[in-house]
Design a protein around this motif. Structure first.
Motif, mmCIF file in Angstrom:
data_model
loop_
_atom_site.group_PDB
_atom_site.id
_atom_site.type_symbol
_atom_site.label_atom_id
_atom_site.label_comp_id
_atom_site.label_asym_id
_atom_site.label_seq_id
_atom_site.Cartn_x
_atom_site.Cartn_y
_atom_site.Cartn_z
ATOM 1 N N TRP B 34 5.307 5.607 -16.659
ATOM 2 C CA TRP B 34 4.032 5.096 -16.176
ATOM 3 C C TRP B 34 3.520 4.059 -17.160
ATOM 4 O O TRP B 34 3.545 4.278 -18.376
ATOM 5 C CB TRP B 34 2.992 6.203 -16.013
ATOM 6 C CG TRP B 34 3.221 7.071 -14.817
ATOM 7 C CD1 TRP B 34 3.810 8.308 -14.790
ATOM 8 C CD2 TRP B 34 2.862 6.782 -13.457
ATOM 9 N NE1 TRP B 34 3.856 8.781 -13.508
ATOM 10 C CE2 TRP B 34 3.269 7.878 -12.663
ATOM 11 C CE3 TRP B 34 2.228 5.704 -12.818
ATOM 12 C CZ2 TRP B 34 3.075 7.922 -11.284
ATOM 13 C CZ3 TRP B 34 2.033 5.752 -11.462
ATOM 14 C CH2 TRP B 34 2.448 6.855 -10.703
ATOM 15 N N TYR B 35 3.103 2.932 -16.600
ATOM 16 C CA TYR B 35 2.431 1.873 -17.345
ATOM 17 C C TYR B 35 1.114 1.605 -16.641
ATOM 18 O O TYR B 35 0.931 1.938 -15.480
ATOM 19 C CB TYR B 35 3.268 0.587 -17.338
ATOM 20 C CG TYR B 35 4.454 0.580 -18.269
ATOM 21 C CD1 TYR B 35 5.634 1.249 -17.942
ATOM 22 C CD2 TYR B 35 4.409 -0.120 -19.476
ATOM 23 C CE1 TYR B 35 6.727 1.236 -18.803
ATOM 24 C CE2 TYR B 35 5.498 -0.148 -20.339
ATOM 25 C CZ TYR B 35 6.657 0.530 -19.984
ATOM 26 O OH TYR B 35 7.741 0.505 -20.838
ATOM 27 N N ARG B 36 0.184 0.969 -17.358
ATOM 28 C CA ARG B 36 -1.039 0.563 -16.687
ATOM 29 C C ARG B 36 -1.416 -0.847 -17.122
ATOM 30 O O ARG B 36 -1.022 -1.326 -18.189
ATOM 31 C CB ARG B 36 -2.182 1.535 -16.952
ATOM 32 C CG ARG B 36 -2.840 1.384 -18.292
ATOM 33 C CD ARG B 36 -4.062 2.272 -18.421
ATOM 34 N NE ARG B 36 -4.770 2.010 -19.675
ATOM 35 C CZ ARG B 36 -5.774 2.736 -20.115
ATOM 36 N NH1 ARG B 36 -6.200 3.787 -19.410
ATOM 37 N NH2 ARG B 36 -6.373 2.441 -21.235
ATOM 38 N N GLN B 37 -2.211 -1.479 -16.269
ATOM 39 C CA GLN B 37 -2.654 -2.845 -16.535
ATOM 40 C C GLN B 37 -4.126 -2.951 -16.160
ATOM 41 O O GLN B 37 -4.473 -2.904 -14.973
ATOM 42 C CB GLN B 37 -1.817 -3.837 -15.735
ATOM 43 C CG GLN B 37 -2.118 -5.294 -16.015
ATOM 44 C CD GLN B 37 -1.217 -6.225 -15.220
ATOM 45 O OE1 GLN B 37 -0.772 -5.900 -14.115
ATOM 46 N NE2 GLN B 37 -0.936 -7.395 -15.772
ATOM 47 N N LEU B 46 2.354 3.991 -20.983
ATOM 48 C CA LEU B 46 1.662 5.272 -21.063
ATOM 49 C C LEU B 46 2.620 6.389 -21.480
ATOM 50 O O LEU B 46 2.374 7.100 -22.455
ATOM 51 C CB LEU B 46 1.038 5.638 -19.711
ATOM 52 C CG LEU B 46 -0.121 4.786 -19.221
ATOM 53 C CD1 LEU B 46 -0.580 5.261 -17.861
ATOM 54 C CD2 LEU B 46 -1.268 4.822 -20.202
ATOM 55 N N ASP B 86 -10.727 4.296 -17.240
ATOM 56 C CA ASP B 86 -9.424 4.549 -16.630
ATOM 57 C C ASP B 86 -9.149 3.610 -15.459
ATOM 58 O O ASP B 86 -8.033 3.588 -14.921
ATOM 59 C CB ASP B 86 -9.331 5.995 -16.132
ATOM 60 C CG ASP B 86 -9.365 7.010 -17.257
ATOM 61 O OD1 ASP B 86 -9.908 8.116 -17.046
ATOM 62 O OD2 ASP B 86 -8.874 6.698 -18.368
ATOM 63 N N ALA B 88 -7.855 0.793 -13.597
ATOM 64 C CA ALA B 88 -6.725 -0.081 -13.924
ATOM 65 C C ALA B 88 -5.723 -0.021 -12.781
ATOM 66 O O ALA B 88 -5.832 0.805 -11.880
ATOM 67 C CB ALA B 88 -6.043 0.363 -15.218
ATOM 68 N N TYR B 90 -2.070 1.101 -12.062
ATOM 69 C CA TYR B 90 -1.084 1.991 -12.656
ATOM 70 C C TYR B 90 0.274 1.738 -12.008
ATOM 71 O O TYR B 90 0.419 1.816 -10.790
ATOM 72 C CB TYR B 90 -1.510 3.448 -12.479
ATOM 73 C CG TYR B 90 -2.665 3.819 -13.371
ATOM 74 C CD1 TYR B 90 -3.975 3.480 -13.027
ATOM 75 C CD2 TYR B 90 -2.462 4.473 -14.582
ATOM 76 C CE1 TYR B 90 -5.039 3.781 -13.860
ATOM 77 C CE2 TYR B 90 -3.522 4.790 -15.423
ATOM 78 C CZ TYR B 90 -4.791 4.434 -15.058
ATOM 79 O OH TYR B 90 -5.848 4.735 -15.894
ATOM 80 N N GLY B 110 2.363 -0.623 -7.715
ATOM 81 C CA GLY B 110 1.165 -0.175 -8.393
ATOM 82 C C GLY B 110 0.149 0.529 -7.512
ATOM 83 O O GLY B 110 0.137 0.380 -6.293
ATOM 84 N N GLN B 112 -3.972 0.728 -7.584
ATOM 85 C CA GLN B 112 -5.206 0.249 -8.190
ATOM 86 C C GLN B 112 -6.216 1.392 -8.189
ATOM 87 O O GLN B 112 -6.680 1.808 -7.134
ATOM 88 C CB GLN B 112 -5.765 -0.950 -7.422
ATOM 89 C CG GLN B 112 -7.060 -1.492 -7.982
ATOM 90 C CD GLN B 112 -6.903 -2.046 -9.386
ATOM 91 O OE1 GLN B 112 -6.057 -2.914 -9.628
ATOM 92 N NE2 GLN B 112 -7.713 -1.563 -10.320
#
Lengths: 111, 116
Positions: B34-37, B46, B86, B88, B90, B110, B112
């Protein structure tokens, strides 16, 4: 601490021109240097990647140039097209599962 | 080309509520991420997950976050009590071998997350 610095933040190029995006890193332990392309509403997609044992890698119109001594690498997009308009992220990785991304460059290619 | 699928594409929640973000990685992949922006900012790591356990996590991935692979196809991210920060996009990602050996990472489109 910013592990990878990317520039410029935005770039406007005419169709047919060359787009150049630069990244600099600090940690010499990094051993994988990918570039990702992201279109609005989509996830990043791997474009091209290089390892430090070569100084250049070319795939079609996309080239990575790598300067190990300067701890810099760059993406060159030759004959830029409007369809290349996207955000480009450099990333680094080494000794870890995670990719560390740069802040991104928004490229606009005008027709 | 095979795809990583994420649902929902948008999630709106109230602060303090729990959310679960869902992902279906590419079927023969073994490593999940998992990454987030945050809007307009860089993509941030993450957590990575392999063999039913967390292999690496960032400082962002605190006790409010958890991941699970409840069956053979899904990979979920749970945020126990959401905060405004939080909010973002994901991204779920998967690879056939660990990203630590430079295997290509495939990202989903992703989810949102908006926390109100």
């Amino acid at each position: 601490q910013q592990q990878v610095k990317q520039s410029p933040q935005s770039l406007i190029v005419q169709k047919g021109g060359i787009s150049i995006i630069n990244c600099a890193y600090e940690n010499t332990a990094f051993d994988y240097f990918p570039w990702y392309q992201q279109f609005p509403g989509k996830g990043p997609a791997l474009l091209i990647a290089i390892r430090p044992d070569v100084s250049e890698k070319k795939e079609g119109r996309f080239t990575i140039s790598f300067n190990k001594s300067a701890k810099q690498f760059s993406l060159h997009i030759m004959d830029s097209q409007p369809g290349d308009s996207a955000t480009y992220f450099c990333a680094v990785q080494g000794g870890s599962e995670k990719l560390v991304f740069g802040k991104g460059t928004k490229l606009t290619v005008n027709p | 080309e095979p795809e990583v699928t994420q649902t929902p594409s948008h999630q709106v929640t109230q602060m303090g509520q729990e959310v679960i973000l869902r992902c279906v990685p590419i079927s023969n992949h073994l490593y999940f991420y998992w990454y987030r922006q945050i809007l307009g900012q860089k993509v941030e790591f993450l957590v990575s997950f392999y063999n039913n356990e967390i292999s690496e996590k960032s400082e962002i991935f605190d006790d409010q976050f958890s991941v699970e692979r409840p069956d053979g196809s899904n990979f979920t991210l749970k945020i126990r009590s959401t905060k405004l920060e939080d909010s973002a996009m994901y991204f779920c990602a998967s690879s056939g071998a660990g990203a630590g050996i430079n295997e290509k990472l495939f990202f989903g489109s992703g989810t949102q997350l908006s926390v109100l």
